[in-house]
Design a protein around this motif. Structure first.
Motif, PDB file in Angstrom:
ATOM      1  N   THR A  37       0.790  -1.063   0.147  1.00  0.00           N
ATOM      2  CA  THR A  37       0.025  -0.021   0.024  1.00  0.00           C
ATOM      3  C   THR A  37       0.918   1.211  -0.147  1.00  0.00           C
ATOM      4  N   ASN A  38       1.863   1.238   0.754  1.00  0.00           N
ATOM      5  CA  ASN A  38       2.811   2.535   0.871  1.00  0.00           C
ATOM      6  C   ASN A  38       3.449   2.571  -0.604  1.00  0.00           C
ATOM      7  N   THR A  39       3.679   1.845  -1.377  1.00  0.00           N
ATOM      8  CA  THR A  39       4.374   2.224  -2.659  1.00  0.00           C
ATOM      9  C   THR A  39       3.612   3.061  -3.622  1.00  0.00           C
ATOM     10  N   GLY A  40       2.153   3.545  -2.923  1.00  0.00           N
ATOM     11  CA  GLY A  40       1.290   4.263  -3.759  1.00  0.00           C
ATOM     12  C   GLY A  40       0.850   3.596  -5.079  1.00  0.00           C
ATOM     13  N   ARG A  41       1.060   2.104  -5.493  1.00  0.00           N
ATOM     14  CA  ARG A  41       0.765   1.886  -6.681  1.00  0.00           C
ATOM     15  C   ARG A  41      -0.587   0.972  -6.600  1.00  0.00           C
ATOM     16  N   ALA A  42      -1.009   0.735  -5.186  1.00  0.00           N
ATOM     17  CA  ALA A  42      -2.047  -0.285  -5.163  1.00  0.00           C
ATOM     18  C   ALA A  42      -2.521  -0.219  -3.574  1.00  0.00           C
ATOM     19  N   THR A  43      -3.811  -0.362  -3.412  1.00  0.00           N
ATOM     20  CA  THR A  43      -4.273  -0.815  -1.944  1.00  0.00           C
ATOM     21  C   THR A  43      -4.362  -1.998  -1.829  1.00  0.00           C
ATOM     22  N   VAL A  44      -4.311  -2.575  -0.582  1.00  0.00           N
ATOM     23  CA  VAL A  44      -4.329  -3.892  -0.192  1.00  0.00           C
ATOM     24  C   VAL A  44      -5.414  -4.192   0.970  1.00  0.00           C
ATOM     25  N   GLY A  45      -6.015  -5.359   0.983  1.00  0.00           N
ATOM     26  CA  GLY A  45      -7.239  -5.479   1.974  1.00  0.00           C
ATOM     27  C   GLY A  45      -7.489  -7.074   2.219  1.00  0.00           C
ATOM     28  N   ASP A  46      -7.798  -7.339   3.378  1.00  0.00           N
ATOM     29  CA  ASP A  46      -8.161  -8.711   3.795  1.00  0.00           C
ATOM     30  C   ASP A  46      -9.536  -9.140   3.951  1.00  0.00           C
ATOM     31  N   ALA A  47     -10.136  -9.942   3.184  1.00  0.00           N
ATOM     32  CA  ALA A  47     -11.854 -10.062   3.234  1.00  0.00           C
ATOM     33  C   ALA A  47     -12.291 -10.203   4.526  1.00  0.00           C
ATOM     34  N   MET A  48     -11.543 -10.986   5.102  1.00  0.00           N
ATOM     35  CA  MET A  48     -11.987 -11.174   6.702  1.00  0.00           C
ATOM     36  C   MET A  48     -11.818  -9.952   7.566  1.00  0.00           C
ATOM     37  N   VAL A  49     -10.728  -9.254   7.558  1.00  0.00           N
ATOM     38  CA  VAL A  49     -10.803  -8.302   8.269  1.00  0.00           C
ATOM     39  C   VAL A  49     -11.692  -7.027   7.952  1.00  0.00           C
ATOM     40  N   GLN A  50     -11.892  -6.927   6.474  1.00  0.00           N
ATOM     41  CA  GLN A  50     -12.800  -5.885   6.076  1.00  0.00           C
ATOM     42  C   GLN A  50     -14.336  -6.369   6.564  1.00  0.00           C
ATOM     43  N   LEU A  51     -14.940  -7.487   6.313  1.00  0.00           N
ATOM     44  CA  LEU A  51     -16.145  -7.814   6.411  1.00  0.00           C
ATOM     45  C   LEU A  51     -16.595  -8.291   8.080  1.00  0.00           C
ATOM     46  N   GLU A  52     -15.490  -8.906   8.609  1.00  0.00           N
ATOM     47  CA  GLU A  52     -16.006  -9.318   9.913  1.00  0.00           C
ATOM     48  C   GLU A  52     -15.332  -8.564  11.279  1.00  0.00           C
ATOM     49  N   LEU A  53     -14.230  -7.728  10.779  1.00  0.00           N
ATOM     50  CA  LEU A  53     -13.604  -6.719  11.802  1.00  0.00           C
ATOM     51  C   LEU A  53     -13.756  -5.367  11.546  1.00  0.00           C
ATOM     52  N   GLY A  54     -14.712  -5.120  10.562  1.00  0.00           N
ATOM     53  CA  GLY A  54     -14.624  -3.636  10.246  1.00  0.00           C
ATOM     54  C   GLY A  54     -13.680  -2.729   9.506  1.00  0.00           C
ATOM     55  N   GLY A  55     -12.652  -3.779   9.110  1.00  0.00           N
ATOM     56  CA  GLY A  55     -11.504  -3.115   8.597  1.00  0.00           C
ATOM     57  C   GLY A  55     -10.163  -2.861   9.418  1.00  0.00           C
TER      58      GLY A  55
END
Length: 234
Positions: A141-159
């Motif tokens: 993410t810090n490269t500024g070229r992309a954003t990265v997420g985790d499906a579980m963290v996003q949907l189960e833990l509110g990000g």
């Protein structure tokens, strides 16, 4: 298999990685890379016997119905035994996973274009135990070229990602397979579904996430394997 007198295994003589990927008939795809880890802690009879397979990752390029394209990585990272973790002998495994994630992120960034990327498989990582978030998710993410997420963290833990924990005072429990393990967090699984959205490209948005603890059982109710299957819909 060829084992020398010290018990080490030549991975070139054990070329299988245990990985695979399947897709529906309305999706076309091809495997472009199969890469073994450059550095691993695994032995034959210690540190979870990682040398019994040539662990690493595979890269696939898929075209969905309608023409959208994406890249999928399937992986199996270095493991840690319960006994090594409980006795404080798991540092070599953590170090191996660190180098594996550095190798993986470099491979992804070297080939990153406008296609979104899904990275899935057996990471053998807990966010509360390993530095995976900092060295992989935050780094890309810090490269500024992309954003990265985790499906579980996003949907189960509110990000919100779980915090790193110390083993000092950390309770233990019996897992579903009768093993004594540290209680890192209730919500985490070793297997993860990571999504990478390149800047200016198509965007993946996780819609559903689940862990199949009901269907992945034998007739006697015991689990079919040592990890529960995780699933996500984008």
């Amino acid at each position: 298999m060829t084992v020398d007198k010290l018990g080490s295994v030549d991975p070139e003589r054990m070329p299988f990685d245990g990985l695979n990927l399947f897709w529906r008939k309305d999706i076309t795809g091809q495997r472009t890379d199969s890469v073994k880890w450059e550095r691993s802690c695994g032995g034959l009879l210690d540190h979870c016997s990682d040398s019994l397979a040539t662990k690493g990752f595979r890269r696939y390029e898929l075209t969905l119905k309608g023409g959208a394209e994406l890249v999928v990585y399937d992986l199996h990272a270095d493991a840690t035994s319960e006994s090594d973790e409980l006795t404080g002998k798991d540092l070599p495994d953590r170090q191996a996973r660190y180098h594996e994630m550095v190798q993986l992120r470099s491979h992804i960034l070297d080939r990153l274009d406008k296609r979104p990327v899904i990275v899935l498989g057996d990471f053998n990582c807990y966010y509360s135990r390993d530095t995976f978030k900092a060295q992989f998710i935050d780094y890309i993410t810090n490269t500024g070229r992309a954003t990265v997420g985790d499906a579980m963290v996003q949907l189960e833990l509110g990000g919100v990602f779980p915090d790193m924990k110390s083993t000092e005072g950390l309770p233990t429990m019996q897992d579903d397979y009768g093993r004594s393990i540290y209680v890192w967090t209730e919500n985490e699984e070793f297997d993860k579904i990571i999504y990478i959205n390149p800047v200016g490209g198509d965007i993946l948005t996780p819609l559903e996430y689940g862990v199949d603890k009901a269907g992945y059982v034998r007739d006697d109710g015991s689990a079919l394997g040592d990890h529960w299957p995780v699933m996500a819909k984008f």
